[in-house]
Design a protein around this motif. Structure first.
Motif, mmCIF file in Angstrom:
data_model
loop_
_atom_site.group_PDB
_atom_site.id
_atom_site.type_symbol
_atom_site.label_atom_id
_atom_site.label_comp_id
_atom_site.label_asym_id
_atom_site.label_seq_id
_atom_site.Cartn_x
_atom_site.Cartn_y
_atom_site.Cartn_z
ATOM 1 N N ILE A 23 29.629 39.151 -12.104
ATOM 2 C CA ILE A 23 29.984 40.162 -11.094
ATOM 3 C C ILE A 23 31.498 40.395 -11.052
ATOM 4 O O ILE A 23 31.937 41.550 -11.130
ATOM 5 C CB ILE A 23 29.393 39.795 -9.725
ATOM 6 C CG1 ILE A 23 27.863 39.942 -9.802
ATOM 7 C CG2 ILE A 23 29.971 40.665 -8.612
ATOM 8 C CD1 ILE A 23 27.115 39.455 -8.601
ATOM 9 N N PRO A 24 32.337 39.353 -10.952
ATOM 10 C CA PRO A 24 33.786 39.619 -10.994
ATOM 11 C C PRO A 24 34.225 40.263 -12.308
ATOM 12 O O PRO A 24 35.115 41.121 -12.316
ATOM 13 C CB PRO A 24 34.428 38.245 -10.827
ATOM 14 C CG PRO A 24 33.394 37.432 -10.145
ATOM 15 C CD PRO A 24 32.076 37.948 -10.659
ATOM 16 N N SER A 42 38.759 33.114 -15.499
ATOM 17 C CA SER A 42 39.638 33.076 -14.329
ATOM 18 C C SER A 42 40.469 34.346 -14.183
ATOM 19 O O SER A 42 40.899 34.673 -13.075
ATOM 20 C CB SER A 42 40.561 31.860 -14.412
ATOM 21 O OG SER A 42 39.798 30.680 -14.375
ATOM 22 N N ASP A 43 40.709 35.054 -15.281
ATOM 23 C CA ASP A 43 41.450 36.313 -15.187
ATOM 24 C C ASP A 43 40.661 37.369 -14.411
ATOM 25 O O ASP A 43 41.246 38.296 -13.857
ATOM 26 C CB ASP A 43 41.788 36.855 -16.580
ATOM 27 C CG ASP A 43 42.880 36.054 -17.255
ATOM 28 O OD1 ASP A 43 43.542 35.260 -16.556
ATOM 29 O OD2 ASP A 43 43.067 36.206 -18.484
ATOM 30 N N CYS A 44 39.362 37.221 -14.369
ATOM 31 C CA CYS A 44 38.522 38.165 -13.627
ATOM 32 C C CYS A 44 38.578 37.902 -12.122
ATOM 33 O O CYS A 44 38.038 38.687 -11.353
ATOM 34 C CB CYS A 44 37.076 38.074 -14.109
ATOM 35 S SG CYS A 44 36.871 38.555 -15.830
ATOM 36 N N GLY A 45 39.197 36.808 -11.726
ATOM 37 C CA GLY A 45 39.293 36.482 -10.309
ATOM 38 C C GLY A 45 40.701 36.487 -9.783
ATOM 39 O O GLY A 45 41.023 35.768 -8.849
ATOM 40 N N ILE A 46 41.579 37.283 -10.380
ATOM 41 C CA ILE A 46 42.987 37.300 -9.963
ATOM 42 C C ILE A 46 43.255 38.366 -8.901
ATOM 43 O O ILE A 46 43.941 38.112 -7.917
ATOM 44 C CB ILE A 46 43.907 37.508 -11.185
ATOM 45 C CG1 ILE A 46 43.875 36.253 -12.058
ATOM 46 C CG2 ILE A 46 45.324 37.802 -10.751
ATOM 47 C CD1 ILE A 46 44.717 36.353 -13.308
ATOM 48 N N PHE A 47 42.720 39.552 -9.088
ATOM 49 C CA PHE A 47 43.011 40.668 -8.185
ATOM 50 C C PHE A 47 41.816 40.946 -7.272
ATOM 51 O O PHE A 47 40.670 40.696 -7.628
ATOM 52 C CB PHE A 47 43.343 41.933 -8.979
ATOM 53 C CG PHE A 47 44.519 41.766 -9.893
ATOM 54 C CD1 PHE A 47 45.807 41.698 -9.388
ATOM 55 C CD2 PHE A 47 44.346 41.681 -11.265
ATOM 56 C CE1 PHE A 47 46.901 41.547 -10.226
ATOM 57 C CE2 PHE A 47 45.430 41.528 -12.112
ATOM 58 C CZ PHE A 47 46.702 41.455 -11.600
ATOM 59 N N ALA A 48 42.135 41.499 -6.097
ATOM 60 C CA ALA A 48 41.070 41.940 -5.181
ATOM 61 C C ALA A 48 40.458 43.205 -5.750
ATOM 62 O O ALA A 48 41.149 43.975 -6.393
ATOM 63 C CB ALA A 48 41.648 42.175 -3.798
ATOM 64 N N PRO A 49 39.211 43.464 -5.592
ATOM 65 C CA PRO A 49 38.183 42.772 -4.826
ATOM 66 C C PRO A 49 37.433 41.712 -5.634
ATOM 67 O O PRO A 49 36.703 40.916 -5.063
ATOM 68 C CB PRO A 49 37.226 43.893 -4.415
ATOM 69 C CG PRO A 49 37.264 44.845 -5.564
ATOM 70 C CD PRO A 49 38.701 44.787 -6.056
ATOM 71 N N SER A 111 38.930 28.838 -4.931
ATOM 72 C CA SER A 111 39.905 28.946 -3.838
ATOM 73 C C SER A 111 41.343 29.037 -4.333
ATOM 74 O O SER A 111 42.176 29.673 -3.696
ATOM 75 C CB SER A 111 39.763 27.743 -2.907
ATOM 76 O OG SER A 111 38.462 27.719 -2.353
ATOM 77 N N PHE A 112 41.659 28.373 -5.445
ATOM 78 C CA PHE A 112 43.005 28.407 -6.016
ATOM 79 C C PHE A 112 43.042 29.450 -7.120
ATOM 80 O O PHE A 112 42.510 29.242 -8.197
ATOM 81 C CB PHE A 112 43.410 27.045 -6.588
ATOM 82 C CG PHE A 112 43.574 25.977 -5.554
ATOM 83 C CD1 PHE A 112 44.650 25.993 -4.684
ATOM 84 C CD2 PHE A 112 42.661 24.943 -5.450
ATOM 85 C CE1 PHE A 112 44.807 25.001 -3.733
ATOM 86 C CE2 PHE A 112 42.807 23.947 -4.504
ATOM 87 C CZ PHE A 112 43.877 23.983 -3.639
ATOM 88 N N SER A 113 43.674 30.553 -6.861
ATOM 89 C CA SER A 113 43.777 31.630 -7.834
ATOM 90 C C SER A 113 44.646 31.204 -9.010
ATOM 91 O O SER A 113 45.668 30.538 -8.834
ATOM 92 C CB SER A 113 44.377 32.869 -7.172
ATOM 93 O OG SER A 113 44.624 33.863 -8.114
ATOM 94 N N ALA A 114 44.238 31.607 -10.206
ATOM 95 C CA ALA A 114 45.011 31.266 -11.407
ATOM 96 C C ALA A 114 46.383 31.926 -11.390
ATOM 97 O O ALA A 114 47.321 31.441 -12.016
ATOM 98 C CB ALA A 114 44.242 31.691 -12.656
ATOM 99 N N ARG A 115 46.521 33.015 -10.660
ATOM 100 C CA ARG A 115 47.802 33.719 -10.619
ATOM 101 C C ARG A 115 48.772 33.075 -9.635
ATOM 102 O O ARG A 115 49.963 32.955 -9.905
ATOM 103 C CB ARG A 115 47.558 35.164 -10.235
ATOM 104 C CG ARG A 115 48.811 35.988 -10.211
ATOM 105 C CD ARG A 115 48.463 37.406 -9.860
ATOM 106 N NE ARG A 115 49.646 38.239 -9.962
ATOM 107 C CZ ARG A 115 49.733 39.424 -9.425
ATOM 108 N NH1 ARG A 115 48.712 39.922 -8.769
ATOM 109 N NH2 ARG A 115 50.821 40.129 -9.543
ATOM 110 N N GLU A 116 48.259 32.656 -8.471
ATOM 111 C CA GLU A 116 49.127 32.164 -7.411
ATOM 112 C C GLU A 116 49.375 30.657 -7.483
ATOM 113 O O GLU A 116 50.490 30.209 -7.240
ATOM 114 C CB GLU A 116 48.517 32.539 -6.053
ATOM 115 C CG GLU A 116 48.446 34.035 -5.853
ATOM 116 C CD GLU A 116 47.431 34.434 -4.800
ATOM 117 O OE1 GLU A 116 46.793 33.546 -4.208
ATOM 118 O OE2 GLU A 116 47.285 35.650 -4.578
ATOM 119 N N THR A 117 48.361 29.889 -7.769
ATOM 120 C CA THR A 117 48.487 28.426 -7.835
ATOM 121 C C THR A 117 47.817 27.916 -9.101
ATOM 122 O O THR A 117 46.724 27.347 -9.066
ATOM 123 C CB THR A 117 47.825 27.761 -6.603
ATOM 124 O OG1 THR A 117 46.500 28.244 -6.480
ATOM 125 C CG2 THR A 117 48.605 28.034 -5.339
#
Length: 155
Positions: A23-24, A42-49, A111-117
């Motif tokens: 889905i992401p 994990s790249d598919c879970g970096i930006f919203a939505p 919970s921990f985004s690959a981009r931020e943390t």
């Protein structure tokens, strides 16, 4: 009314785990955030939505994974309880604890985004993959060693 069997929990674990990837990915490709040709999960879970879907589905996967791991431990103890030596019960309990920690790490990956943390994300991902690998091989070994008595008669 019949009750739902315990098979539903590993099934839901797999279903939500697959949903956490697909889905992401489809949302990220549609929004142009990742290339369509095999991006990192994990790249598919970096930006919203898509980040929200990634986290939601990984949290649901973690919940049902923890329930599945606990039920597998209870199944082993219940089925083999009379013939189980103390060390096999301890091994089963240790595997259950590893599986629950792997479920916690799965939730932390979302919970921990690959981009931020990146450090938190990487540690959580490595914990998930390593612990779940140990858990699965431990279950294979337990299934091999704790062969039911009635099966031994046919060898």
């Amino acid at each position: 009314m019949e009750s739902i069997g315990v098979w539903i929990f590993p099934f839901l674990t797999s279903l939500f785990g697959l949903g956490a990837v697909l889905i992401p990915y489809s949302v990220a490709v549609r929004n142009g955030h990742v290339p369509a040709v095999i991006p990192f999960i994990s790249d598919c879970g970096i930006f919203a939505p898509e980040k929200c879907f990634f986290s939601l589905f990984l949290n649901l996967t973690a919940l049902f994974l923890a329930i599945s791991v606990y039920l597998r431990h209870r199944q082993i103890v219940g089925f083999y309880g009379s013939q189980m030596r103390r060390r096999w019960r301890t091994i089963s309990l240790s595997l259950m604890i590893m599986g629950v920690i792997a479920a916690f790490c799965t939730s932390a990956v979302g919970s921990f985004s690959a981009r931020e943390t990146m450090l938190g994300h990487a540690i959580s991902a490595m914990g998930t993959f390593n612990l779940i690998t140990i858990y699965i091989w431990g279950q294979v070994a337990l299934s091999f060693v704790l062969e039911p008595r009635f099966v031994c008669l046919f060898h």
